[in-house]
Design an enzyme around this catalytic site. Structure first.
Site, PDB file in Angstrom:
ATOM      1  N   PRO A 126     -61.280  14.158  -5.034  1.00  0.00           N
ATOM      2  CA  PRO A 126     -61.615  12.576  -6.534  1.00  0.00           C
ATOM      3  C   PRO A 126     -62.571  12.098  -6.007  1.00  0.00           C
ATOM      4  O   PRO A 126     -62.852  11.758  -5.341  1.00  0.00           O
ATOM      5  CB  PRO A 126     -59.977  12.024  -6.871  1.00  0.00           C
ATOM      6  CG  PRO A 126     -59.590  12.176  -5.507  1.00  0.00           C
ATOM      7  CD  PRO A 126     -59.926  13.673  -4.667  1.00  0.00           C
TER       8      PRO A 126
ATOM      9  N   GLN B 207     -55.970  12.061 -10.292  1.00  0.00           N
ATOM     10  CA  GLN B 207     -55.370  11.046  -8.836  1.00  0.00           C
ATOM     11  C   GLN B 207     -55.940   9.588  -9.550  1.00  0.00           C
ATOM     12  O   GLN B 207     -56.792   9.319 -10.484  1.00  0.00           O
ATOM     13  CB  GLN B 207     -56.532  11.267  -7.680  1.00  0.00           C
ATOM     14  CG  GLN B 207     -56.485  10.214  -7.005  1.00  0.00           C
ATOM     15  CD  GLN B 207     -57.440   9.940  -6.054  1.00  0.00           C
ATOM     16  OE1 GLN B 207     -58.156   8.985  -6.480  1.00  0.00           O
ATOM     17  NE2 GLN B 207     -57.040  10.553  -4.713  1.00  0.00           N
TER      18      GLN B 207
ATOM     19  N   TYR C 177     -56.286   1.081  -0.786  1.00  0.00           N
ATOM     20  CA  TYR C 177     -55.875   0.396  -2.255  1.00  0.00           C
ATOM     21  C   TYR C 177     -54.708   0.098  -2.331  1.00  0.00           C
ATOM     22  O   TYR C 177     -54.190  -0.079  -1.049  1.00  0.00           O
ATOM     23  CB  TYR C 177     -56.405   1.562  -3.335  1.00  0.00           C
ATOM     24  CG  TYR C 177     -57.946   1.937  -3.255  1.00  0.00           C
ATOM     25  CD1 TYR C 177     -59.126   0.249  -3.667  1.00  0.00           C
ATOM     26  CD2 TYR C 177     -58.900   3.067  -3.101  1.00  0.00           C
ATOM     27  CE1 TYR C 177     -59.974   0.954  -3.502  1.00  0.00           C
ATOM     28  CE2 TYR C 177     -59.682   3.287  -2.702  1.00  0.00           C
ATOM     29  CZ  TYR C 177     -60.895   2.380  -3.135  1.00  0.00           C
ATOM     30  OH  TYR C 177     -61.699   2.459  -2.964  1.00  0.00           O
TER      31      TYR C 177
END
Length: 357
Positions: free
Chosen positions: A25, A101, A183
Site C-alpha cells: 500500500p 489497508q 500512525y
C-alpha cells in the site's frame, strides 16, 4: 510451516493468491474528499495487469480526521464505496486479489502532500485537530495532538468496523489494519508515544488493547472466509521503544483473535530513529515473527530482484513479498521475474504477442 517459491499459490481462508507477489500500500495523495478517481484505477489496475497476485490499496482513512493529507483515500462515507468498487472489479478481472489497508494517521495527520513539502497543514488552510494516545507531538515542529478519550476510542472502534463493512461492500477480498509507521495504532503500541495511565496504556497489555479490540471488531464486521492482515512496525529502532520481543508477544495474540498474516515493516514513530536501511533489512524481522508466532508473514523493504524474492520464500523467511517502489518503477516486474526464474510467462491476452517468450 512450509517454504514456497515466488510463483506458487498462497491460500488464506477463502482466498487464494496466484503467486507470492503483493503490491504494498502506497499513498498517492490524489483523492478529493476521500474519493478514488481515474488515477487510482490506472495506478492499481496496471499492477494487476502486470501480474502481482495481491493489489493492496493505500492507507484509507476511516474518518476525515484519520487522513494524513487532504488527498488521502477514505471509507468513512457510503458514497466512497462505488469508486473503490470499480477498482476492485477491474483488479479481479485481471486475476488478482484486491485488498485495502484501513488506517488512522493520528498525530501524523493534517499535513500537506509530500511534493508540497509535507509540512503540517494549519486550520486556516483546511487542517484539522490531531488525535493520539497521548499529548505528544511527532516532532518539535509538529502540532500537539489531543489524547484520545474513552468516547474517542469507542468512535474509533465504530469507524474501523464500518469502514471494513464498506470494504466488503466494495468487493475487496482482504482487509489490512495499519498499525505501523508511527500512525495512530502504532502510537498506542509504543511506550515512546503512549504515556497513558488508563486501560489503554502503561503495561504492554494496555498498550496493545486498542489494536486487539479493533481486530475483534473488524473480524466481526467481515465474512469468516475473508483474510485479515495487520501491518506492524516490528521495532521503533529507538532505545526504550517498541521492540521485536513486543511484536512477537502481540502477534501470538493477534493470531488467536483471527489475524491471518502479519505484514512486517519497521520504524516511523519518530523522525530521529536510526534505521539500517539496506536490501532485505526487514526480512529478519518477518522471519522472526513467522517462527515465533507460527503464522504467515509478509516481507517488505528494498526487495527489488526476482532471485532475492525467491530466496526469501525458499528460506522460509516469509510467505509473501510486498513490493513498493520497485512496482512503481516497473508495473510488469512479476512478468520480468518469471523470465528471470525461468518460469512460464503469462502476460494478459492483449499483450501476449509483444511479451512472448
Amino acid at each position: 510451516m512450509t517454504h514456497a517459491t515466488l510463483f506458487s499459490p498462497l491460500a488464506l481462508r477463502g482466498v487464494t493468491l496466484r503467486n507470492r507477489i503483493a503490491m504494498s500500500p502506497m499513498c498517492q495523495y490524489t483523492a478529493s474528499d476521500g474519493m478514488a478517481d481515474d488515477w487510482h484505477l490506472v495506478h492499481l489496475g496496471s499492477r494487476a495487469v502486470g501480474g502481482a497476485a495481491l493489489i493492496m490499496v493505500e492507507a484509507t482513512a476511516v474518518s476525515p480526521e484519520g487522513r494524513i493529507t487532504p488527498g488521502c483515500l477514505g471509507l468513512w462515507d457510503d458514497a466512497q464505496v462505488e469508486p473503490l468498487a470499480r477498482i476492485a472489479r477491474f483488479i479481479q478481472r485481471q486475476g488478482a486479489v484486491p485488498g485495502i489497508q484501513l488506517a488512522h494517521a493520528g498525530r501524523k495527520g493534517s499535513c500537506r502532500a509530500s511534493w508540497e513539502g509535507g509540512a503540517p497543514l494549519p486550520p486556516c488552510d483546511g487542517g484539522w485537530e490531531l488525535l493520539s494516545a497521548s499529548q505528544m507531538p511527532f516532532s518539535p515542529s509538529s502540532p500537539t495532538p489531543r489524547a484520545a478519550s474513552t468516547a474517542d476510542i469507542a468512535a474509533l472502534l465504530r469507524d474501523f468496523a464500518n469502514a471494513a463493512r464498506r470494504a466488503v461492500a466494495a468487493g475487496f477480498e482482504i482487509v489490512e489494519l495499519h498499525a505501523a509507521h508511527g500512525y495512530l495504532l502504532h502510537q498506542f503500541l509504543s511506550p515512546l508515544s503512549n504515556k497513558r495511565c488508563d486501560a489503554y496504556g502503561g503495561s504492554p497489555e494496555g498498550r496493545n488493547r486498542l489494536l486487539i479490540e479493533l481486530v475483534l471488531a473488524v473480524r466481526e464486521a467481515i465474512p469468516a472466509e475473508m483474510p485479515l492482515f495487520v501491518r506492524i512496525s516490528a521495532t521503533d529502532w529507538i532505545q526504550g521503544g517498541w521492540e521485536l520481543a513486543d511484536t512477537e508477544r502481540l502477534c501470538v495474540r493477534l493470531k488467536r483473535h483471527g489475524v491471518d498474516l502479519i505484514d512486517v515493516s519497521s520504524g516511523g514513530l519518530q523522525p530521529d530513529a536510526q534505521i539500517p536501511v539496506a536490501p532485505n533489512y526487514q526480512v529478519p524481522l518477518a522471519s522472526h515473527v513467522r517462527r515465533a508466532a507460527d503464522m504467515c508473514t509478509g516481507a517488505v523493504g528494498l526487495i527489488t530482484e526476482a532471485r532475492q524474492a525467491q530466496e526469501i520464500l525458499a528460506r522460509g523467511d516469509a510467505d509473501l513479498v510486498f513490493l513498493g517502489r520497485e512496482l512503481l518503477r516497473n508495473p510488469y516486474w512479476p512478468m520480468d521475474a518469471q523470465r528471470a526464474l525461468n518460469e512460464r510467462r503469462t502476460p494478459p491476452l492483449p499483450y501476449r504477442s509483444a511479451m512472448a517468450g
